[in-house]
Design a protein around this motif. Structure first.
Motif, PDB file in Angstrom:
ATOM      1  N   ILE A 193       0.848  -1.187   0.000  1.00 48.59           N
ATOM      2  CA  ILE A 193       0.000   0.000   0.000  1.00 48.59           C
ATOM      3  C   ILE A 193       0.882   1.234   0.000  1.00 48.59           C
ATOM      4  O   ILE A 193       1.793   1.350   0.830  1.00 48.59           O
ATOM      5  N   PRO A 194       0.649   2.165  -0.944  1.00 45.27           N
ATOM      6  CA  PRO A 194       1.477   3.379  -0.967  1.00 45.27           C
ATOM      7  C   PRO A 194       1.346   4.155   0.333  1.00 45.27           C
ATOM      8  O   PRO A 194       0.279   4.230   0.930  1.00 45.27           O
ATOM      9  N   VAL A 195       2.441   4.735   0.775  1.00 47.67           N
ATOM     10  CA  VAL A 195       2.420   5.543   1.998  1.00 47.67           C
ATOM     11  C   VAL A 195       1.670   6.839   1.724  1.00 47.67           C
ATOM     12  O   VAL A 195       1.874   7.491   0.693  1.00 47.67           O
ATOM     13  N   LEU A 196       0.790   7.216   2.647  1.00 48.94           N
ATOM     14  CA  LEU A 196      -0.017   8.429   2.478  1.00 48.94           C
ATOM     15  C   LEU A 196       0.364   9.424   3.551  1.00 48.94           C
ATOM     16  O   LEU A 196       0.238   9.148   4.759  1.00 48.94           O
ATOM     17  N   THR A 197       0.859  10.559   3.144  1.00 53.00           N
ATOM     18  CA  THR A 197       1.194  11.640   4.075  1.00 53.00           C
ATOM     19  C   THR A 197       0.443  12.903   3.653  1.00 53.00           C
ATOM     20  O   THR A 197       0.112  13.080   2.476  1.00 53.00           O
ATOM     21  N   ILE A 198       0.165  13.754   4.638  1.00 56.40           N
ATOM     22  CA  ILE A 198      -0.565  14.995   4.348  1.00 56.40           C
ATOM     23  C   ILE A 198       0.171  16.164   4.959  1.00 56.40           C
ATOM     24  O   ILE A 198       0.861  16.037   5.983  1.00 56.40           O
ATOM     25  N   THR A 199       0.012  17.322   4.328  1.00 57.09           N
ATOM     26  CA  THR A 199       0.616  18.547   4.847  1.00 57.09           C
ATOM     27  C   THR A 199      -0.279  19.143   5.929  1.00 57.09           C
ATOM     28  O   THR A 199      -1.439  18.743   6.099  1.00 57.09           O
ATOM     29  N   ASN A 200       0.254  20.130   6.635  1.00 53.95           N
ATOM     30  CA  ASN A 200      -0.544  20.792   7.679  1.00 53.95           C
ATOM     31  C   ASN A 200      -1.767  21.484   7.088  1.00 53.95           C
ATOM     32  O   ASN A 200      -2.856  21.455   7.681  1.00 53.95           O
TER      33      ASN A 200
ATOM     34  N   CYS B 109      -6.126   7.061   7.113  1.00 53.72           N
ATOM     35  CA  CYS B 109      -5.033   6.482   6.326  1.00 53.72           C
ATOM     36  C   CYS B 109      -3.703   7.179   6.639  1.00 53.72           C
ATOM     37  O   CYS B 109      -2.638   6.545   6.676  1.00 53.72           O
ATOM     38  N   ALA B 110      -3.767   8.494   6.874  1.00 58.67           N
ATOM     39  CA  ALA B 110      -2.554   9.257   7.157  1.00 58.67           C
ATOM     40  C   ALA B 110      -1.937   8.877   8.500  1.00 58.67           C
ATOM     41  O   ALA B 110      -0.756   9.149   8.741  1.00 58.67           O
ATOM     42  N   SER B 111      -2.721   8.240   9.369  1.00 60.21           N
ATOM     43  CA  SER B 111      -2.184   7.827  10.672  1.00 60.21           C
ATOM     44  C   SER B 111      -1.434   6.503  10.579  1.00 60.21           C
ATOM     45  O   SER B 111      -0.953   6.001  11.600  1.00 60.21           O
ATOM     46  N   GLY B 112      -1.357   5.918   9.378  1.00 62.31           N
ATOM     47  CA  GLY B 112      -0.602   4.695   9.173  1.00 62.31           C
ATOM     48  C   GLY B 112      -1.427   3.438   9.198  1.00 62.31           C
ATOM     49  O   GLY B 112      -0.876   2.337   9.113  1.00 62.31           O
ATOM     50  N   LYS B 113      -2.739   3.525   9.293  1.00 60.16           N
ATOM     51  CA  LYS B 113      -3.592   2.352   9.347  1.00 60.16           C
ATOM     52  C   LYS B 113      -3.726   1.718   7.964  1.00 60.16           C
ATOM     53  O   LYS B 113      -3.611   2.384   6.938  1.00 60.16           O
ATOM     54  N   THR B 114      -3.981   0.422   7.950  1.00 65.80           N
ATOM     55  CA  THR B 114      -4.228  -0.286   6.696  1.00 65.80           C
ATOM     56  C   THR B 114      -5.657  -0.011   6.232  1.00 65.80           C
ATOM     57  O   THR B 114      -6.499   0.461   6.995  1.00 65.80           O
TER      58      THR B 114
ATOM     59  N   GLY C 132      -9.856   2.032  -0.366  1.00 68.95           N
ATOM     60  CA  GLY C 132      -8.836   1.994  -1.408  1.00 68.95           C
ATOM     61  C   GLY C 132      -9.088   3.006  -2.503  1.00 68.95           C
ATOM     62  O   GLY C 132      -8.153   3.624  -3.031  1.00 68.95           O
ATOM     63  N   LYS C 133     -10.360   3.207  -2.859  1.00 73.76           N
ATOM     64  CA  LYS C 133     -10.703   4.160  -3.926  1.00 73.76           C
ATOM     65  C   LYS C 133     -10.280   5.568  -3.544  1.00 73.76           C
ATOM     66  O   LYS C 133      -9.622   6.270  -4.330  1.00 73.76           O
ATOM     67  N   TRP C 134     -10.653   6.009  -2.314  1.00 76.73           N
ATOM     68  CA  TRP C 134     -10.381   7.403  -1.953  1.00 76.73           C
ATOM     69  C   TRP C 134      -8.919   7.613  -1.563  1.00 76.73           C
ATOM     70  O   TRP C 134      -8.384   8.714  -1.711  1.00 76.73           O
ATOM     71  N   ARG C 135      -8.235   6.554  -1.101  1.00 71.21           N
ATOM     72  CA  ARG C 135      -6.790   6.663  -0.879  1.00 71.21           C
ATOM     73  C   ARG C 135      -6.089   6.938  -2.208  1.00 71.21           C
ATOM     74  O   ARG C 135      -5.246   7.836  -2.309  1.00 71.21           O
ATOM     75  N   ALA C 136      -6.485   6.186  -3.239  1.00 70.45           N
ATOM     76  CA  ALA C 136      -5.865   6.358  -4.554  1.00 70.45           C
ATOM     77  C   ALA C 136      -6.209   7.723  -5.153  1.00 70.45           C
ATOM     78  O   ALA C 136      -5.343   8.378  -5.752  1.00 70.45           O
ATOM     79  N   ARG C 137      -7.446   8.147  -4.994  1.00 76.19           N
ATOM     80  CA  ARG C 137      -7.843   9.460  -5.539  1.00 76.19           C
ATOM     81  C   ARG C 137      -7.051  10.579  -4.877  1.00 76.19           C
ATOM     82  O   ARG C 137      -6.637  11.545  -5.532  1.00 76.19           O
ATOM     83  N   PHE C 138      -6.846  10.448  -3.556  1.00 75.98           N
ATOM     84  CA  PHE C 138      -6.101  11.503  -2.849  1.00 75.98           C
ATOM     85  C   PHE C 138      -4.641  11.514  -3.272  1.00 75.98           C
ATOM     86  O   PHE C 138      -4.039  12.578  -3.477  1.00 75.98           O
ATOM     87  N   LEU C 139      -4.044  10.332  -3.398  1.00 76.06           N
ATOM     88  CA  LEU C 139      -2.649  10.281  -3.812  1.00 76.06           C
ATOM     89  C   LEU C 139      -2.458  10.838  -5.208  1.00 76.06           C
ATOM     90  O   LEU C 139      -1.389  11.402  -5.521  1.00 76.06           O
ATOM     91  N   ASN C 140      -3.486  10.708  -6.048  1.00 74.29           N
ATOM     92  CA  ASN C 140      -3.375  11.160  -7.435  1.00 74.29           C
ATOM     93  C   ASN C 140      -3.658  12.653  -7.590  1.00 74.29           C
ATOM     94  O   ASN C 140      -2.943  13.369  -8.295  1.00 74.29           O
ATOM     95  N   LYS C 141      -4.688  13.149  -6.883  1.00 71.81           N
ATOM     96  CA  LYS C 141      -5.113  14.536  -7.087  1.00 71.81           C
ATOM     97  C   LYS C 141      -5.136  15.359  -5.816  1.00 71.81           C
ATOM     98  O   LYS C 141      -5.580  16.504  -5.826  1.00 71.81           O
ATOM     99  N   ARG C 142      -4.704  14.778  -4.720  1.00 70.18           N
ATOM    100  CA  ARG C 142      -4.716  15.431  -3.403  1.00 70.18           C
ATOM    101  C   ARG C 142      -6.157  15.837  -3.024  1.00 70.18           C
ATOM    102  O   ARG C 142      -7.080  15.071  -3.240  1.00 70.18           O
ATOM    103  N   LEU C 143      -6.363  16.999  -2.459  1.00 68.17           N
ATOM    104  CA  LEU C 143      -7.706  17.373  -1.984  1.00 68.17           C
ATOM    105  C   LEU C 143      -8.739  17.408  -3.105  1.00 68.17           C
ATOM    106  O   LEU C 143      -9.915  17.068  -2.898  1.00 68.17           O
ATOM    107  N   ASP C 144      -8.308  17.832  -4.290  1.00 70.28           N
ATOM    108  CA  ASP C 144      -9.259  17.880  -5.411  1.00 70.28           C
ATOM    109  C   ASP C 144      -9.809  16.500  -5.744  1.00 70.28           C
ATOM    110  O   ASP C 144     -10.922  16.378  -6.279  1.00 70.28           O
ATOM    111  N   GLY C 145      -9.049  15.454  -5.435  1.00 68.99           N
ATOM    112  CA  GLY C 145      -9.513  14.117  -5.734  1.00 68.99           C
ATOM    113  C   GLY C 145     -10.688  13.671  -4.876  1.00 68.99           C
ATOM    114  O   GLY C 145     -11.367  12.697  -5.228  1.00 68.99           O
TER     115      GLY C 145
END
Length: 362
Positions: free
Chosen positions: A7-14, A43-48, A64-77
């Motif tokens: 699973i790709p790592v998901l991190t977010i900015t402040n 997801c950003a807290s490291g949970k599966t 999985g759908k919204w994790r992928a959308r966020f990684l691809n388009k960030r908030l706009d996704g």
């Protein structure tokens, strides 16, 4: 040993976290967006995906759908994609121009606009005019009527009658009384063709008159029951006979409050003498031109709709039998009409109508 796709790592900015937390706090609006924000924060807290799905009560596929959308388009996704369909072709300027023409002008050859006439004057298609009018709830082809009472005691009478409806006196019966005069026994010139599959009932447009009758009715505001009497004529003599029937029908220990209009037969010397001998009767007159405040009018509309408007009556006697049968059937399971508006609410509505009529300048 197969461990599955990583699973790709998901991190977010402040800044993203602030926006996500603001969206997640929504309690009434945009609940779909609030759930997506909670998914990304989890997801950003490291949970599966499985842990997030179990904690939020959604499916793993949704996470999985919204994790992928966020990684691809960030908030706009996380925002909904534009819905498919034809893009808007009318600008605000064109819409405003149609609204102004509709509300502030009339065509040269008519009293009101039609969609095709407005289309010709504005240069738009008639379907565009239809959509604009529908969006702003405009219907130039429709016209409704109203009447404002000129009774100098209008306010006092409204408060008196509405007070009887909302707070009736103890040990008393409140009856709404009126007459439906000159009910015609109408028969069609040809037999009525009954309804059948694929075809509505059909009747001739012309008719023959077979006499008239008048229905005197008193509606009990508490129980909904109706006291009725039929007479071929409509004079104070007949009204007095109807009062005799009411007097006999109401238990002697109860006062009787009658709500009725200002028709001349209600105020003759004959009626006044009858009332003097029966002090338990109290009359409350509706304001001039305000029959809407008398609830028996609602019952008259009911019998007209259910029996009279489409009825076929070969004789006056047949008409009267139909009316008596309807009253008997109705009284077997009466349902009182419920008055809801207070006198203050009614008077405020009338005041707004008066103000609008003054503002028109007519």
């Amino acid at each position: 040993m197969r461990t599955g796709r990583p699973i790709p790592v998901l991190t977010i900015t402040n800044e993203e976290r602030e926006s996500l937390e603001r969206w997640a706090r929504r309690r009434k609006t945009s609940q779909a967006l609030a759930m997506r924000a909670r998914i990304i924060l989890a997801c950003a807290s490291g949970k599966t995906n499985s842990d997030v799905a179990g904690g939020l009560g959604v499916t793993k596929q949704m996470v999985g759908k919204w994790r992928a959308r966020f990684l691809n388009k960030r908030l706009d996704g996380l925002l909904d994609d534009p819905r498919p369909g034809r893009p808007r072709t009318l600008g605000d300027t064109e819409v405003e121009r149609v609204l102004v023409m509709t509300l502030e002008s009339t065509p040269k050859d008519a009293t009101h606009w039609s969609t095709r006439a407005m289309a010709g004057a504005s240069g738009l298609s008639h379907s565009s005019i239809h959509r604009i009018w529908r969006a702003f709830a405009l219907a130039p082809h429709r016209s409704e009527t109203f009447k404002l009472s000129k009774d100098p005691l209008f306010i006092d009478k409204v408060r008196d009658i509405v007070g009887l409806y909302l707070d009736p006196p103890d040990k008393a019966l409140v009856l709404c009384v009126d007459e439906k005069a000159q009910i015609q026994a109408l028969d069609r010139s040809q037999p009525v063709l009954p309804m059948r599959p694929g075809q509505a009932e059909r009747r001739t447009h012309d008719y023959t008159r077979n006499g008239t009758t008048s229905l005197f009715a008193a509606l009990d505001t508490k129980s909904g029951r109706v006291i009725g009497q039929l007479h071929r004529r409509h004079r104070s003599i007949e009204f007095r006979k109807f009062l005799d029937k009411i007097d006999a029908a109401v238990p002697g220990q109860l006062d009787v409050h009658l709500i009725l209009d200002n028709y001349g037969t209600h105020k003759t010397v004959t009626i006044q003498r009858w009332l003097i001998k029966r002090p338990r009767f109290h009359l409350h007159f509706t304001p001039t031109g305000s029959s809407w405040i008398n609830m028996v009018e609602r019952w008259f509309a009911l019998i007209t709709q259910k029996q009279l408007r489409r009825g076929v009556f070969h004789t006056t006697r047949k008409l009267e039998t139909t009316i008596r049968d309807y009253i008997e059937t109705y009284n077997a399971n009466p349902k009182p009409f419920v008055w809801t508006k207070t006198a203050d609410e009614i008077l405020a509505t009338v005041a707004r109508f008066c103000k609008r009529t003054l503002e028109t300048g007519h």
